[in-house]
Scaffold this motif. Structure first.
Motif, mmCIF file in Angstrom:
data_model
loop_
_atom_site.group_PDB
_atom_site.id
_atom_site.type_symbol
_atom_site.label_atom_id
_atom_site.label_comp_id
_atom_site.label_asym_id
_atom_site.label_seq_id
_atom_site.Cartn_x
_atom_site.Cartn_y
_atom_site.Cartn_z
ATOM 1 N N THR A 49 0.833 -1.286 0.058
ATOM 2 C CA THR A 49 0.054 0.218 0.089
ATOM 3 C C THR A 49 0.944 1.229 0.127
ATOM 4 O O THR A 49 0.458 2.197 0.129
ATOM 5 C CB THR A 49 -1.015 0.044 1.088
ATOM 6 O OG1 THR A 49 -0.226 -0.200 2.455
ATOM 7 C CG2 THR A 49 -1.983 -1.032 1.247
ATOM 8 N N GLY A 50 2.024 1.274 -0.392
ATOM 9 C CA GLY A 50 3.043 2.396 -0.265
ATOM 10 C C GLY A 50 2.649 3.242 -1.666
ATOM 11 O O GLY A 50 2.547 2.503 -2.937
ATOM 12 N N LEU A 51 2.587 4.498 -1.740
ATOM 13 C CA LEU A 51 2.164 5.261 -2.559
ATOM 14 C C LEU A 51 3.462 6.419 -2.960
ATOM 15 O O LEU A 51 3.495 6.905 -2.075
ATOM 16 C CB LEU A 51 0.904 5.903 -2.554
ATOM 17 C CG LEU A 51 -0.195 4.982 -2.787
ATOM 18 C CD1 LEU A 51 -1.448 5.832 -2.430
ATOM 19 C CD2 LEU A 51 -0.420 4.642 -3.894
ATOM 20 N N ASN A 52 3.802 6.498 -4.021
ATOM 21 C CA ASN A 52 5.042 7.361 -4.329
ATOM 22 C C ASN A 52 4.398 8.780 -4.691
ATOM 23 O O ASN A 52 3.874 8.761 -5.721
ATOM 24 C CB ASN A 52 5.819 6.981 -5.427
ATOM 25 C CG ASN A 52 6.919 8.113 -5.752
ATOM 26 O OD1 ASN A 52 6.733 9.149 -4.912
ATOM 27 N ND2 ASN A 52 7.874 7.599 -6.459
ATOM 28 N N ASN A 86 5.959 -0.471 -2.751
ATOM 29 C CA ASN A 86 5.370 0.159 -3.719
ATOM 30 C C ASN A 86 4.065 -0.413 -4.252
ATOM 31 O O ASN A 86 4.293 -1.568 -4.653
ATOM 32 C CB ASN A 86 6.286 0.844 -4.773
ATOM 33 C CG ASN A 86 5.660 1.591 -5.665
ATOM 34 O OD1 ASN A 86 4.405 2.231 -5.756
ATOM 35 N ND2 ASN A 86 6.416 2.416 -6.517
ATOM 36 N N MET A 87 2.934 0.100 -4.065
ATOM 37 C CA MET A 87 1.786 -0.435 -4.665
ATOM 38 C C MET A 87 1.742 -0.607 -6.038
ATOM 39 O O MET A 87 1.240 -1.652 -6.595
ATOM 40 C CB MET A 87 0.426 0.516 -4.217
ATOM 41 C CG MET A 87 -1.002 0.172 -4.791
ATOM 42 S SD MET A 87 -2.050 1.319 -4.597
ATOM 43 C CE MET A 87 -2.318 1.482 -2.741
ATOM 44 N N GLU A 88 2.364 0.127 -6.925
ATOM 45 C CA GLU A 88 2.770 0.060 -8.241
ATOM 46 C C GLU A 88 3.788 -0.786 -8.667
ATOM 47 O O GLU A 88 3.609 -1.608 -9.756
ATOM 48 C CB GLU A 88 2.579 1.400 -8.726
ATOM 49 C CG GLU A 88 1.530 2.243 -8.821
ATOM 50 C CD GLU A 88 1.770 3.847 -9.196
ATOM 51 O OE1 GLU A 88 2.919 4.188 -9.521
ATOM 52 O OE2 GLU A 88 0.752 4.610 -9.170
ATOM 53 N N ASP A 89 4.707 -1.061 -7.747
ATOM 54 C CA ASP A 89 5.790 -1.908 -8.297
ATOM 55 C C ASP A 89 6.258 -2.627 -7.005
ATOM 56 O O ASP A 89 7.172 -1.842 -6.329
ATOM 57 C CB ASP A 89 7.086 -1.316 -8.934
ATOM 58 C CG ASP A 89 8.190 -1.771 -9.254
ATOM 59 O OD1 ASP A 89 8.056 -3.185 -8.985
ATOM 60 O OD2 ASP A 89 9.328 -1.613 -9.655
ATOM 61 N N PRO A 90 5.771 -3.787 -6.655
ATOM 62 C CA PRO A 90 6.197 -4.329 -5.393
ATOM 63 C C PRO A 90 7.429 -4.636 -4.990
ATOM 64 O O PRO A 90 7.775 -5.133 -3.939
ATOM 65 C CB PRO A 90 5.213 -5.615 -5.484
ATOM 66 C CG PRO A 90 4.075 -5.384 -6.452
ATOM 67 C CD PRO A 90 4.668 -4.344 -7.222
ATOM 68 N N ASN A 91 8.271 -4.447 -6.285
ATOM 69 C CA ASN A 91 10.014 -4.939 -5.923
ATOM 70 C C ASN A 91 10.432 -3.633 -5.251
ATOM 71 O O ASN A 91 11.663 -3.590 -4.919
ATOM 72 C CB ASN A 91 10.507 -5.108 -7.044
ATOM 73 C CG ASN A 91 9.701 -6.561 -7.753
ATOM 74 O OD1 ASN A 91 9.932 -7.633 -6.841
ATOM 75 N ND2 ASN A 91 9.619 -6.775 -8.945
ATOM 76 N N GLU A 92 9.751 -2.406 -5.532
ATOM 77 C CA GLU A 92 10.548 -1.177 -5.060
ATOM 78 C C GLU A 92 9.944 -0.854 -3.395
ATOM 79 O O GLU A 92 8.862 -0.903 -3.366
ATOM 80 C CB GLU A 92 9.958 -0.038 -5.959
ATOM 81 C CG GLU A 92 10.662 1.321 -5.686
ATOM 82 C CD GLU A 92 9.772 2.170 -6.579
ATOM 83 O OE1 GLU A 92 10.278 3.683 -6.316
ATOM 84 O OE2 GLU A 92 9.465 2.135 -7.604
ATOM 85 N N ASN A 93 10.738 -0.308 -2.973
ATOM 86 C CA ASN A 93 10.551 0.354 -1.489
ATOM 87 C C ASN A 93 10.451 1.672 -1.516
ATOM 88 O O ASN A 93 11.062 2.363 -2.231
ATOM 89 C CB ASN A 93 11.669 -0.165 -0.588
ATOM 90 C CG ASN A 93 11.750 -1.565 -0.102
ATOM 91 O OD1 ASN A 93 10.675 -2.340 0.128
ATOM 92 N ND2 ASN A 93 13.014 -2.065 0.121
#
Length: 149
Positions: A49-52, A86-93
């Motif tokens: 659920t992280g959003l940039n 990251n919600m859009e790219d789960p490989n990214e923190n």
């Protein structure tokens, strides 16, 4: 919105500590069941659920309504960034600055609530104002006005 579910300048060592703290506070307020924390944590692993959202990054952890007694939103401003996937790219923190933990009791209300929150998240100045708020009441008033619209 309840002021007792707004936490300012929090410091946590990691995402799980933050999720546990916020879940416990919601449970103390009788908003969620004992299963809420585990369910939020489990969901976060599958559906991050992280959003940039630019300079001030946010996370919106939540879970299924079966773990919720009554609807609530808990907000935490963080003095140190906490990593979420990251919600859009789960490989990214993403190091988040603000956390909006949702306790959604009625599944039909989830999408409209998320749409309202997304409008808040797209307002960079409002995110800064929330992040830099000196009182829970400031945040409560800002969000109540926007969520009721």
């Amino acid at each position: 919105m309840r002021e007792d579910l707004i936490f300012l300048n929090c410091k946590f060592k990691d995402r799980d500590e933050l999720l546990k703290f916020m879940s416990d506070k919601m449970m103390e307020s009788d908003k969620v069941n004992k299963t809420f924390f585990d369910a939020v944590r489990e969901r976060e692993l599958k559906y991050p659920t992280g959003l940039n959202t630019g300079e001030i990054k946010v996370a919106i952890p939540h879970t299924d309504p079966k773990h919720v007694k009554s609807a609530a939103i808990a907000v935490a401003t963080l003095s140190n960034k906490v990593e979420f996937k990251n919600m859009e790219d789960p490989n990214e923190n993403i190091g988040v600055d603000l956390v909006f933990m949702l306790a959604v009791a009625d599944p039909k209300s989830q999408v409209p609530l998320l749409v309202k929150l997304m409008s808040i998240f797209s307002d960079k100045e409002l995110l800064k104002k929330i992040k830099n708020s000196k009182s829970g009441n400031e945040i409560k008033e800002e969000l109540e006005n926007l969520i009721k619209e």
